[in-house]
Design an enzyme around this catalytic site. Structure first.
Site, PDB file in Angstrom:
ATOM      1  N   ASP A   8       0.855  -1.189   0.000  1.00  0.00           N
ATOM      2  CA  ASP A   8       0.000   0.000   0.000  1.00  0.00           C
ATOM      3  C   ASP A   8       0.890   1.237   0.000  1.00  0.00           C
ATOM      4  OD1 ASP A   8      -1.949  -1.904   0.284  1.00  0.00           O
ATOM      5  OD2 ASP A   8      -2.799  -1.091   2.135  1.00  0.00           O
ATOM      6  N   ASP A 129     -15.961  -3.396  -0.189  1.00  0.00           N
ATOM      7  CA  ASP A 129     -15.350  -3.101   1.102  1.00  0.00           C
ATOM      8  C   ASP A 129     -16.464  -2.834   2.099  1.00  0.00           C
ATOM      9  OD1 ASP A 129     -12.770  -3.049  -0.274  1.00  0.00           O
ATOM     10  OD2 ASP A 129     -13.489  -1.142  -1.091  1.00  0.00           O
TER      11      ASP A 129
END
Length: 247
Positions: A8, A129
């Site tokens: 990330d 998500d």
């Protein structure tokens, strides 16, 4: 089953968040390129790459860095974060990204998402998500007002090639995988599913492995492999051994 190590990117660094909170940052490396090569060197078959700056801003913020990461690897890269229009999708795929993960756009503009899927068949997946089944968008900061059950049929019809499902409440928390939620998702779709959120130890990998026969393509691991609670080579070895047994 594939184990996707996660890289990330935020402010040019390799980081992990807790539950997607932008300020709950742990920096694991100032060099995401080196970290990507590290995971490849340990045997990764894919890399899961997220532009967190892009996810929060809605626009690519690390394009050149991501292109360099892709060109420096011999394994394929799947990318998410800030892909909210056709031009961005095409640019990333041309820059070396193997497949894209799109969340916010898929829920906000299904027609635009379908057009991207049609332009790049087999290379575009959807990111779902969720917190308690309720879907979040725009870097997990806004409630979409919809559930997984609401949106899955339409996204499949739009041409999504796969689903990345993240249990936000468990992301970065190393609290174990929400197996009941994963089971429900697998029952709702015939698309390949990749699970994220909560993978902490080899026991979690072992718990997920049987779901490979139910449509689970793989799992994403971030904080656990960075902090060492999950031994990445050992997890790969377990998957390889089980695959031999099942062959």
């Amino acid at each position: 089953m594939i184990i996707f190590p996660a890289v990330d990117i935020k402010d040019g660094q390799c980081v992990r968040l807790r539950q997607g909170v932008a300020d709950a940052v742990t920096v694991f490396s100032p060099d995401p390129e080196a970290m990507a090569r590290h995971w490849e060197g340990l045997g990764a078959k894919w890399l899961h790459l997220i532009d967190l700056d892009g996810a929060f801003s809605g626009k690519p913020r690390n394009f050149d860095l991501i292109a360099r990461i892709c060109s420096g690897l011999s394994i394929p890269v799947q990318l998410g974060g800030g892909v909210r229009d056709a031009a961005t999708a095409a640019a990333y795929l041309e820059a070396g990204v193997k497949r894209l993960i799109i969340g916010t756009l898929a829920l906000a503009d299904p027609d635009a998402f379908a057009a991207i899927c049609a332009a790049h068949p087999g290379r575009v997946g959807v990111s779902l998500d969720a917190v308690d089944g309720n879907l979040k968008v725009k870097g997990w900061v806004e409630d979409s007002g919809r559930t997984v059950e609401d949106v899955l049929p339409g996204l499949s019809a739009a041409g999504a090639a796969f689903v990345v499902y993240t249990d936000i409440s468990r992301d970065g928390m190393q609290s174990g995988v929400n197996l009941p939620a994963l089971q429900r998702l697998l029952e709702l779709t015939d698309l390949p599913v990749i699970a994220a959120g909560g993978v902490a130890t080899l026991d979690d990998v072992k718990a997920l492995y049987p779901y490979g026969k139910k449509g689970l393509e793989g799992l994403i691991s971030g904080r656990a492999i960075y902090e060492g609670t999950l031994d990445f080579p050992a997890a790969l070895a377990y998957i390889a051994e089980k695959a031999k047994e099942d062959a």
